[in-house]
Design a protein around this motif. Structure first.
Motif, mmCIF file in Angstrom:
data_model
loop_
_atom_site.group_PDB
_atom_site.id
_atom_site.type_symbol
_atom_site.label_atom_id
_atom_site.label_comp_id
_atom_site.label_asym_id
_atom_site.label_seq_id
_atom_site.Cartn_x
_atom_site.Cartn_y
_atom_site.Cartn_z
ATOM 1 N N LEU A 26 -3.845 46.893 40.985
ATOM 2 C CA LEU A 26 -3.495 47.491 42.314
ATOM 3 C C LEU A 26 -4.547 48.372 42.913
ATOM 4 C CD1 LEU A 26 0.322 48.260 41.811
ATOM 5 C CD2 LEU A 26 -0.894 46.166 42.926
ATOM 6 N N THR B 131 -2.406 41.478 38.871
ATOM 7 C CA THR B 131 -2.074 41.889 39.874
ATOM 8 C C THR B 131 -3.254 42.338 41.076
ATOM 9 O OG1 THR B 131 -2.502 44.281 38.926
ATOM 10 C CG2 THR B 131 -0.142 43.480 38.965
ATOM 11 N N THR C 61 -2.339 52.800 48.243
ATOM 12 C CA THR C 61 -1.377 52.239 47.286
ATOM 13 C C THR C 61 -1.919 52.466 45.907
ATOM 14 O OG1 THR C 61 -0.430 50.958 48.992
ATOM 15 C CG2 THR C 61 0.266 50.387 46.898
ATOM 16 N N GLY C 62 -3.138 51.941 45.556
ATOM 17 C CA GLY C 62 -3.437 51.944 44.296
ATOM 18 C C GLY C 62 -3.493 53.549 43.857
ATOM 19 N N GLN D 133 3.245 50.212 51.272
ATOM 20 C CA GLN D 133 2.456 49.553 52.024
ATOM 21 C C GLN D 133 3.429 49.202 53.432
ATOM 22 O OE1 GLN D 133 -0.074 46.295 51.112
ATOM 23 N NE2 GLN D 133 -0.981 47.367 49.492
ATOM 24 N N ILE E 7 -3.243 42.029 45.736
ATOM 25 C CA ILE E 7 -3.846 42.702 46.810
ATOM 26 C C ILE E 7 -4.860 41.994 47.798
ATOM 27 C CG2 ILE E 7 -5.262 44.879 47.418
ATOM 28 C CD1 ILE E 7 -2.491 45.778 46.357
ATOM 29 N N PHE F 159 5.894 47.377 39.919
ATOM 30 C CA PHE F 159 4.998 47.343 40.627
ATOM 31 C C PHE F 159 4.926 46.633 42.044
ATOM 32 C CE2 PHE F 159 2.640 47.504 36.220
ATOM 33 C CZ PHE F 159 2.405 48.724 36.379
ATOM 34 N N THR G 25 4.895 48.652 45.555
ATOM 35 C CA THR G 25 3.807 48.221 46.169
ATOM 36 C C THR G 25 4.206 48.069 47.858
ATOM 37 O OG1 THR G 25 2.484 47.485 44.551
ATOM 38 C CG2 THR G 25 2.007 46.585 46.579
#
Length: 500
Positions: free
Chosen positions: A159, A34, A309-310, A299, A38, A291, A295
């Motif tokens: 993430l 992951t 986000t993380g 976002q 990003i 996930f 996500t």
């Protein structure tokens, strides 16, 4: 092969340092699924590749990783786990450095594929080292609680780490960071992983079996990835999936005839182990689906930055770590996997269904925090129990391949979940738009919400199905007692094994 010496205080300390080393390696492999996601927009802007090509940054890694896992696990059995572990770490770090420095899209894709090759060697070896190091039942439960937590939360950590590195440094550090982790793990391996010399004849590698299963897994992973972009009715997609089934069937037949089988069928014919492999596969579908779409929601709908986000996933990580330790050390010994895994699936399903209520203006509390905590509790309850049971009482000669099946389940589950749920979500968005014309900005935004809700509902459905199947497949405690009486091997605690 020589027997293990009685445990001493210094030996006990060495085992926990071994766990630390293995944990670093496992974290590197899991978060890499992951952390790069990003970085993709920044990498695309820097290297100038198209939206259509972007998927290959992810697919190149998953193809080699998923298709070579069983080979990697068997090689660790044959050439020694310490040697395999260190080689894989160095190779993974070198591939990461190559990808981080890549000046072109083609070199970046090649580096990601090379990462997958060494990841397929590293992941099952790390779990096999753990399975053969911790033989005391109490220590084993604690160790697998930690390892299972890492396996469950690695994607969320990816993430968070990806957002921090991309915003504060640049996308290339999402790959360079592996070099830092690998150096720490190599140092730990050199000092704390014992080198055990093999005695007796060395088994041969099952080359036909390796070719058949690697081809089958390649077709399966590539088929699902291809379906995500070209559809399930595409001729190439159908051909890949049919080819995967044919090669997989041939592999199973060959394993009944091979003198040195790559994967002795006794490993998967055990009810508890097969239930564990299936549970890990279904958990992989759910975790990667959550996930991905959460996500997107954070976002694109709520406007969160990558770092924010993380950070939003932190409640899940905290709940997962806490539950994994409580579950492994106190609940699993008392209730066994037949209770722990299905109940964990139910917690995760409740969290996924809760997310279906999110809309364009949902608040982080309680709309997102509560389901994340529920899913963290579910993952923390099911993953350590399933992983520990999957490697329980396996002949130490085949610990690597048994461990590889765990990683194969998680990887294939992730690939399957991403492709299948993406398709279902896209269909939901299309159907919404078709019935809500004209397509204003508000309608388009609501169509995305509809697609996310559909994804969460399907994820919840997979978890419910996993709970039912796990409840039916795992042996009851009375049946485990009968196995113990018949075979002499404990059904709930590991028998002593020897590390290669």
């Amino acid at each position: 092969m020589s027997q293990t010496a009685p445990a001493t205080p210094s030996a006990s300390s060495a085992r926990w340092l071994t766990l630390t080393t293995v944990a670093f390696a496992q974290l590197m492999v899991v978060l890499d699924t992951t952390v790069v996601n990003i970085a993709l927009p920044s990498a695309q802007l820097d290297l100038g590749f198209s939206d259509g090509d972007r998927q290959w940054i992810v697919t190149a890694y998953s193809l080699t990783f998923g298709s070579l896992l069983l080979l990697g696990g068997r090689l660790s059995d044959l050439i020694g786990r310490r040697r395999t572990f260190i080689t894989a770490l160095i190779g993974f770090a070198a591939a990461s450095a190559l990808g981080g420095a890549a000046p072109t899209f083609g070199l970046l894709v090649a580096a990601r594929a090379l990462q997958g090759v060494f990841g397929a060697l590293l992941a099952p070896t790390a779990l096999a080292v753990l399975a053969t190091t911790f033989t005391d039942p109490v220590e084993r439960r604690r160790a697998f609680g930690i390892f299972g937590a890492i396996a469950g939360m690695g994607g969320a950590i990816g993430l968070l780490l990806g957002g921090i590195l991309t915003e504060n440094l640049n996308w290339r550090w999402n790959l360079y960071v592996n070099c830092v982790i690998a150096v720490i793990a190599v140092i730990g391996a050199l000092f704390f992983l014992p080198h055990v010399h093999r005695t007796g004849p060395r088994p041969k590698l099952d080359v036909p079996g390796t070719v058949l299963v690697s081809g089958s897994l390649f077709g399966l992973v590539y088929g699902f990835s291809h379906a995500e972009t070209h559809g399930w009715a595409n001729a190439v997609t159908i051909g890949l999936l049919i080819g995967s089934v044919v090669l997989g069937t041939a592999f199973v037949y060959w394993q009944t005839r091979a003198e040195h089988p790559l994967m002795p069928l006794s490993i998967v014919l055990d009810r508890n182990r097969s239930a564990s492999y299936l549970s890990v596969l279904l958990a992989g579908i759910g975790m990667f689906g959550i996930f991905l779409f959460l996500t997107y929601y954070l976002q694109l709908t709520l406007g969160y930055t990558p770092i924010k986000t993380g950070l939003a996933f932190l409640p899940m990580i905290v709940a997962l770590v806490f539950t994994a330790q409580i579950g492994s050390n106190f609940l699993l010994p008392r209730f066994g996997p037949r209770i722990m895994v299905p109940s964990g699936m139910i917690f995760a399903a409740a969290g996924a269904f809760w997310l279906t209520a999110l809309d364009l203006n949902s608040s982080y509390w309680p709309g997102i925090v509560v389901p994340l905590v529920l899913m963290g509790m579910g993952f923390g309850q099911m993953m350590p129990a399933a992983i520990q049971t999957a490697t329980l009482n396996v002949d130490p000669r085949f610990a690597g391949v048994a461990s590889a099946l765990v990683n194969t389940g998680q990887q294939v589950g992730g690939s399957l979940g991403t492709a299948l749920i993406n398709t279902l979500a896209a269909s939901a968005a299309t159907s919404y738009l078709a019935s809500h014309q004209p397509a204003t900005q508000q309608v388009l935004a609501q169509a995305q919400i509809q697609s996310y809700s559909t994804a969460y509902a399907w994820v919840g459905g997979f978890f419910v199905a996993g709970a039912v199947l796990a409840g039916l497949m795992y042996r009851s405690r009375s049946a485990n007692a009968q196995v113990t009486a018949t075979t002499g091997a404990p059904a709930e605690d590991a028998e002593p094994v020897i590390m290669h």
